[in-house]
Design an enzyme around this catalytic site. Structure first.
Site, short mmCIF file in Angstrom:
data_model
loop_
_atom_site.label_atom_id
_atom_site.label_comp_id
_atom_site.label_asym_id
_atom_site.label_seq_id
_atom_site.Cartn_x
_atom_site.Cartn_y
_atom_site.Cartn_z
N ASP A 101 0.83 -1.20 0.00
CA ASP A 101 0.00 0.00 0.00
C ASP A 101 0.86 1.25 0.00
O ASP A 101 1.52 1.56 0.99
CB ASP A 101 -0.91 0.00 1.23
CG ASP A 101 -1.74 1.26 1.35
OD1 ASP A 101 -2.03 1.88 0.31
OD2 ASP A 101 -2.10 1.64 2.48
N ASP A 303 -1.07 5.81 -6.80
CA ASP A 303 -1.38 4.78 -5.82
C ASP A 303 -1.44 3.42 -6.49
O ASP A 303 -2.41 3.09 -7.18
CB ASP A 303 -2.72 5.09 -5.13
CG ASP A 303 -3.07 4.05 -4.07
OD1 ASP A 303 -2.17 3.29 -3.67
OD2 ASP A 303 -4.23 3.99 -3.66
#
Length: 477
Positions: A101, A303
């Site tokens: 992440d 991301d």
């Protein structure tokens, strides 16, 4: 038109990827990225958007050799899944699978998976420890006045979250020197032991033990290792976009001719970039300049945990209209649950234009049709392709997820506060570079066979059901 768009499969195989390393005193680490698919399920756009909305709420010592976690698994950009890697912690070493992440900072593992009392080298971090202060500025750490333990409490936009305390323990690092793998290197890092999880994180069939944050704040493992001199202040990834899937993430700089860089926006918790405009076949799309302004709730974020890609609310309709106008003579337009789709009878590359995302500093990211379209299904022998970009509801937030990042080298250069990229076949080997204090420049090559043979002894066969996937992990600050 059927609303079931993505055929779910579970296929696990060793990835044919390789890392070629350029370096000396510093060392590189490659993290094995794995992709998991829903088992015998089909996922429509509505489900993908819903899961990505959950994730948007979460926009949470020198060692010789190259340290890495060899690659295995499968990746397909048209099937929803998540990336995770294998980490080995504690004494004796225990292996955990944690989700990658880049939208949060902290490596945390559920307490029911890792018990600090079972590790002879584990130390619980106290409130008074200087290690606890690493996360103060970013709100990654706090003090539990009752236990005097350095603690954390992360809340996410979907109402889920986790809380626990920090432990200081050994992270075991696999290194390769020449053609030989060893596991006798390690570094101590601070990571979280979660005593509680709520919401979707409580799913009993979830196949990961925690989350591995790759943010740029001081509590991230990337920052900790760099501060120890164990790794450079840079990491890179290359996500494979073909049917074989897989990818490479290294704590080091992948070098390749043609990489362009744009500065990171300062004083932001995430990897925010200044997106200035979007062009289609050289023509700038008419989008309000305010669409890309950076603030606490707006801007452009890279991301790697986002499955799709998202455009700011005021940018979405002009973008879709420009694509539709460019292909009006060659396609039949269709709508599926509010998403613009196209029925085509020729190759998508022959019909659809390239898109250029233009960033500050003159850096442009070129998107091929497969980087902004998703193939849905077929009707009477004709293919249906849909806009893969989704609209961010009520926000001027643009998120560049896996759809855009696939088959590109992406470099997060924290030392120089910039992000770089270049289009690349991520099934090929990559070159990784470390600047050394002595100026040495020794080449070490890790071929596919080495990666495959090393990974085979540790690679799990894991199914992660679509019902528990969280394709965005962006922590709220």
């Amino acid at each position: 038109m059927p609303t079931s768009i993505f055929a779910g499969i579970v296929i696990w195989a060793v990835v044919t990827g390789a890392v070629a390393v350029v370096g000396g005193a510093g060392f590189q680490r490659s993290l094995a990225l794995h992709r998991s698919f829903p088992n015998d399920e089909r996922v429509d756009f509505g489900q993908l958007r819903a899961r990505d909305r959950i994730r948007h709420g979460r926009l949470l010592q020198s060692i010789d050799g190259i340290v890495g976690f060899p690659l295995a698994g499968s990746y397909d950009p048209y099937t929803v899944g998540l990336y995770y890697t294998q980490v080995s912690m504690g004494t004796p070493a225990q292996v955990f699978h944690v989700q990658i992440d880049t939208g949060s900072d902290v490596l945390w593992i559920q307490l029911n998976a890792f018990d600090p009392s079972s590790s002879s080298t584990a130390t619980i971090v106290s409130c008074s420890s200087s290690l606890c202060s690493l996360g103060t500025d970013s709100s990654d750490s706090a003090c539990n006045s009752e236990t005097e333990q350095c603690s954390y409490q992360f809340t996410y936009g979907d109402g889920s979250g986790t809380g626990g305390y920090y432990v200081y323990d050994v992270l075991h690092l696999e290194t390769v020197v020449g053609s030989t793998w060893t596991t006798n290197n390690s570094a101590k890092v601070v990571f979280g032991c979660s005593e509680q999880v709520i919401g979707d994180l409580t799913k009993t069939d979830r196949a990961v033990d925690g989350i591995f944050g790759f943010g740029q704040q001081a509590m991230s493992v990337v920052s900790q290792l760099a501060s120890q001199g164990a790794t450079p202040q840079v990491f890179s990834h290359c996500l494979r976009g073909d049917s074989a899937g897989g990818g490479i993430l290294v704590l080091g700089e992948i070098v390749e001719p043609g990489i362009v860089y744009t500065p990171l926006v300062q004083s932001q918790p995430h990897y925010n970039l200044n997106l200035e405009s979007i062009s289609i076949d050289g023509e700038t799309v008419s989008i309000p300049s305010s669409a890309f302004t950076t603030s606490s709730t707006s801007g452009t974020i890279v991301d790697s945990g986002t499955t799709l890609a998202y455009l700011a609310e005021s940018a979405y309709d002009p973008f879709v209209s420009a694509i539709s106008n460019a292909v009006a003579q060659s396609v039949r337009p269709l709508l599926s649950q509010g998403t613009q789709c196209y029925l085509i009878t020729a190759s998508v590359d022959q019909i659809f234009p390239n898109v250029s995302l233009n960033f500050a500093g003159g850096a442009s990211m070129i998107l091929k049709p497969e980087d902004y379209l998703l193939q849905a299904n077929s009707i009477n022998g004709a293919e249906v392709w849909c806009i893969g970009f989704q609209q961010t509801q009520s926000q001027e937030l643009t998120i560049l997820g896996d759809l855009v990042l696939q088959d590109k080298i992406i470099v997060y250069d924290l030392e120089h506060q910039r992000v770089g990229w270049v289009n690349y076949d991520c099934a090929s080997s990559v070159n990784v570079s470390t600047n050394t204090s002595t100026g040495s420049n020794t080449n070490t090559y890790i071929n596919t066979g080495q990666l495959s043979s090393s990974s085979s002894k540790n690679t799990p066969y894991i199914t992660i059901l679509s019902t528990i996937l969280i394709p965005l992990l962006i922590r709220i600050y």
